[in-house]
Design a protein around this motif. Structure first.
Motif, PDB file in Angstrom:
ATOM      1  N   UNK A  24     -23.472 -80.962   0.927  1.00 54.10           N
ATOM      2  CA  UNK A  24     -24.568 -79.993   0.925  1.00 54.10           C
ATOM      3  C   UNK A  24     -25.053 -79.811  -0.505  1.00 54.10           C
ATOM      4  N   UNK A  25     -26.366 -79.919  -0.714  1.00 59.26           N
ATOM      5  CA  UNK A  25     -26.952 -79.734  -2.037  1.00 59.26           C
ATOM      6  C   UNK A  25     -28.001 -78.629  -1.976  1.00 59.26           C
ATOM      7  N   UNK A  26     -28.408 -78.162  -3.148  1.00 63.71           N
ATOM      8  CA  UNK A  26     -29.442 -77.138  -3.200  1.00 63.71           C
ATOM      9  C   UNK A  26     -29.521 -76.502  -4.566  1.00 63.71           C
ATOM     10  N   UNK A  27     -30.207 -75.359  -4.626  1.00 65.18           N
ATOM     11  CA  UNK A  27     -30.399 -74.632  -5.874  1.00 65.18           C
ATOM     12  C   UNK A  27     -30.237 -73.146  -5.618  1.00 65.18           C
ATOM     13  N   UNK A  28     -29.793 -72.414  -6.645  1.00 67.87           N
ATOM     14  CA  UNK A  28     -29.621 -70.965  -6.553  1.00 67.87           C
ATOM     15  C   UNK A  28     -30.507 -70.311  -7.602  1.00 67.87           C
ATOM     16  N   UNK A  38     -29.900 -69.957 -11.628  1.00 68.90           N
ATOM     17  CA  UNK A  38     -28.680 -69.239 -11.991  1.00 68.90           C
ATOM     18  C   UNK A  38     -27.575 -70.244 -12.296  1.00 68.90           C
ATOM     19  N   UNK A  39     -27.130 -70.232 -13.552  1.00 73.38           N
ATOM     20  CA  UNK A  39     -26.065 -71.141 -13.984  1.00 73.38           C
ATOM     21  C   UNK A  39     -24.705 -70.509 -13.716  1.00 73.38           C
ATOM     22  N   UNK A  40     -23.718 -71.328 -13.365  1.00 75.29           N
ATOM     23  CA  UNK A  40     -22.335 -70.900 -13.117  1.00 75.29           C
ATOM     24  C   UNK A  40     -22.198 -69.964 -11.926  1.00 75.29           C
ATOM     25  N   UNK A  41     -23.150 -70.017 -10.986  1.00 72.41           N
ATOM     26  CA  UNK A  41     -22.963 -69.316  -9.723  1.00 72.41           C
ATOM     27  C   UNK A  41     -21.895 -70.045  -8.911  1.00 72.41           C
ATOM     28  N   UNK A  42     -21.157 -69.291  -8.096  1.00 66.98           N
ATOM     29  CA  UNK A  42     -20.028 -69.852  -7.358  1.00 66.98           C
ATOM     30  C   UNK A  42     -20.438 -70.212  -5.935  1.00 66.98           C
ATOM     31  N   UNK A  48     -13.177 -75.012   4.289  1.00 67.56           N
ATOM     32  CA  UNK A  48     -12.294 -76.026   3.702  1.00 67.56           C
ATOM     33  C   UNK A  48     -11.697 -75.587   2.370  1.00 67.56           C
ATOM     34  N   UNK A  49     -12.099 -74.424   1.865  1.00 68.75           N
ATOM     35  CA  UNK A  49     -11.639 -73.882   0.584  1.00 68.75           C
ATOM     36  C   UNK A  49     -12.166 -74.671  -0.618  1.00 68.75           C
ATOM     37  N   UNK A  50     -13.164 -75.539  -0.410  1.00 66.78           N
ATOM     38  CA  UNK A  50     -13.769 -76.256  -1.536  1.00 66.78           C
ATOM     39  C   UNK A  50     -14.559 -75.279  -2.404  1.00 66.78           C
ATOM     40  N   UNK A  51     -14.645 -75.562  -3.699  1.00 67.98           N
ATOM     41  CA  UNK A  51     -15.278 -74.649  -4.655  1.00 67.98           C
ATOM     42  C   UNK A  51     -16.023 -75.448  -5.706  1.00 67.98           C
ATOM     43  N   UNK A  52     -17.214 -74.941  -6.094  1.00 65.09           N
ATOM     44  CA  UNK A  52     -17.970 -75.567  -7.166  1.00 65.09           C
ATOM     45  C   UNK A  52     -18.859 -74.524  -7.826  1.00 65.09           C
ATOM     46  N   UNK A  53     -19.455 -74.893  -8.973  1.00 66.20           N
ATOM     47  CA  UNK A  53     -20.354 -74.009  -9.713  1.00 66.20           C
ATOM     48  C   UNK A  53     -21.690 -74.715  -9.905  1.00 66.20           C
ATOM     49  N   UNK A  54     -22.743 -73.909 -10.079  1.00 62.98           N
ATOM     50  CA  UNK A  54     -24.061 -74.490 -10.341  1.00 62.98           C
ATOM     51  C   UNK A  54     -24.161 -74.935 -11.804  1.00 62.98           C
ATOM     52  N   UNK A  72     -22.284 -68.004  -1.350  1.00 60.60           N
ATOM     53  CA  UNK A  72     -22.919 -68.164  -2.658  1.00 60.60           C
ATOM     54  C   UNK A  72     -22.806 -66.822  -3.377  1.00 60.60           C
ATOM     55  N   UNK A  73     -22.254 -66.803  -4.567  1.00 55.12           N
ATOM     56  CA  UNK A  73     -22.060 -65.536  -5.255  1.00 55.12           C
ATOM     57  C   UNK A  73     -22.036 -65.686  -6.761  1.00 55.12           C
ATOM     58  N   UNK A  74     -22.163 -64.521  -7.412  1.00 59.22           N
ATOM     59  CA  UNK A  74     -22.084 -64.457  -8.874  1.00 59.22           C
ATOM     60  C   UNK A  74     -21.849 -63.003  -9.250  1.00 59.22           C
ATOM     61  N   UNK A  75     -21.127 -62.776 -10.335  1.00 56.69           N
ATOM     62  CA  UNK A  75     -20.837 -61.420 -10.773  1.00 56.69           C
ATOM     63  C   UNK A  75     -22.135 -60.645 -10.992  1.00 56.69           C
ATOM     64  N   UNK A  76     -22.204 -59.455 -10.416  1.00 47.01           N
ATOM     65  CA  UNK A  76     -23.389 -58.622 -10.538  1.00 47.01           C
ATOM     66  C   UNK A  76     -24.430 -58.879  -9.470  1.00 47.01           C
ATOM     67  N   UNK A  77     -24.152 -59.818  -8.554  1.00 42.38           N
ATOM     68  CA  UNK A  77     -25.095 -60.151  -7.487  1.00 42.38           C
ATOM     69  C   UNK A  77     -24.387 -60.077  -6.137  1.00 42.38           C
ATOM     70  N   UNK A  78     -25.159 -59.791  -5.088  1.00 37.46           N
ATOM     71  CA  UNK A  78     -24.612 -59.738  -3.749  1.00 37.46           C
ATOM     72  C   UNK A  78     -24.282 -61.146  -3.259  1.00 37.46           C
ATOM     73  N   UNK A  79     -23.126 -61.282  -2.621  1.00 35.97           N
ATOM     74  CA  UNK A  79     -22.717 -62.578  -2.075  1.00 35.97           C
ATOM     75  C   UNK A  79     -23.500 -62.880  -0.808  1.00 35.97           C
TER      76      UNK A  79
END
Length: 242
Positions: A24-28, A38-42, A48-54, A72-79
């Motif tokens: 799955x690809x995309x942009x945040x 948004x850079x370094x969004x989670x 599957x417990x897979x994890x990556x950052x933007x 999709x989440x990031x500190x200070x933002x709603x998941x």
């Protein structure tokens, strides 16, 4: 004509390859300023417990398949959590968390008479000269960056535990055991996508009452018009001009 057909096949090939590789690809983006990536969004695959950052352009790619739950989440933002019904590229817009503080009215104040009193045992501060002329050596071992990285990892691991708890307690089997769910599998997917509890909600109430939350969410969902019971469609990605 043959050249155009060949070009179309070449353009379609990467999308087919991604679909075959279950990626799955995309942009945040920031929801308030939709042109700001948004850079370094989670991005987590909760199934599957897979994890990556933007990356710096807000782009991401994560292993996934149809039927997985992706958050999709990031500190200070709603998941934001999405139930995958396809592997088309997605644009995700995250909203900032707004904390409204209750106003406090101050009617009286008492100032201590010792507030400005000097400490008789206090000693003057001594400034350390670390200049090259004095033979000083400045060391920067990067401990600040290391601590920030460790704190980020600890936060991600904690959120992963909360997401695992949510998946165990908010799934089709549990929902049907709590309420008399009227709808097909597609309705269940839409309900779970719209009302899946967020990590912040789970943290705010410990232990979290999943049964009470599920009943309230289902009653709210069942009162919505049919067109509002569905997950909103995502905007299409703009094609990059050569």
């Amino acid at each position: 004509m043959l050249k155009k057909l060949t070009l179309m096949l070449l353009l379609a090939f990467p999308l087919q390859l991604l679909a075959q590789n279950n990626t799955l690809t995309g942009n945040i983006f920031d929801n308030d300023n939709r042109t700001t990536p948004m850079e370094n969004a989670t991005i987590r695959n909760l199934s599957t417990k897979a994890l990556t950052l933007t990356d710096k352009d807000g782009h991401f790619a994560i292993a996934a398949k149809i039927g997985d739950l992706i958050s999709f989440g990031m500190a200070g933002f709603q998941t934001d959590t999405v139930y995958l019904t396809n592997l088309f590229p997605k644009n995700i817009y995250l909203r900032q968390v707004v904390n409204n503080l209750k106003p406090v009215d101050i009617t009286t104040a008492k100032i201590s008479p010792f507030l400005d009193a000097r400490d008789p045992d206090a000693k003057p501060a001594r400034q350390v000269d670390m200049s090259k002329e004095r033979g000083g050596v400045r060391l920067n071992l990067g401990f600040g960056k290391y601590r920030r990285q460790q704190a980020k990892i600890a936060e991600l691991e904690e959120n992963d535990r909360y997401n695992e708890e949510i998946s165990k307690n908010f799934n089709p089997a549990y929902i049907r055991s709590v309420v008399k769910f009227e709808g097909n599998d597609e309705d269940m997917k839409n309900f779970m996508g719209l009302y899946r509890p967020t990590v912040d909600q789970i943290k705010a109430e410990r232990p979290f009452n999943y049964a009470y939350y599920t009943v309230r969410a289902y009653h709210t969902w069942s009162k919505l018009p049919p067109e509002q019971r569905k997950l909103p469609s995502l905007p299409k990605l703009k094609a990059n001009n050569p």
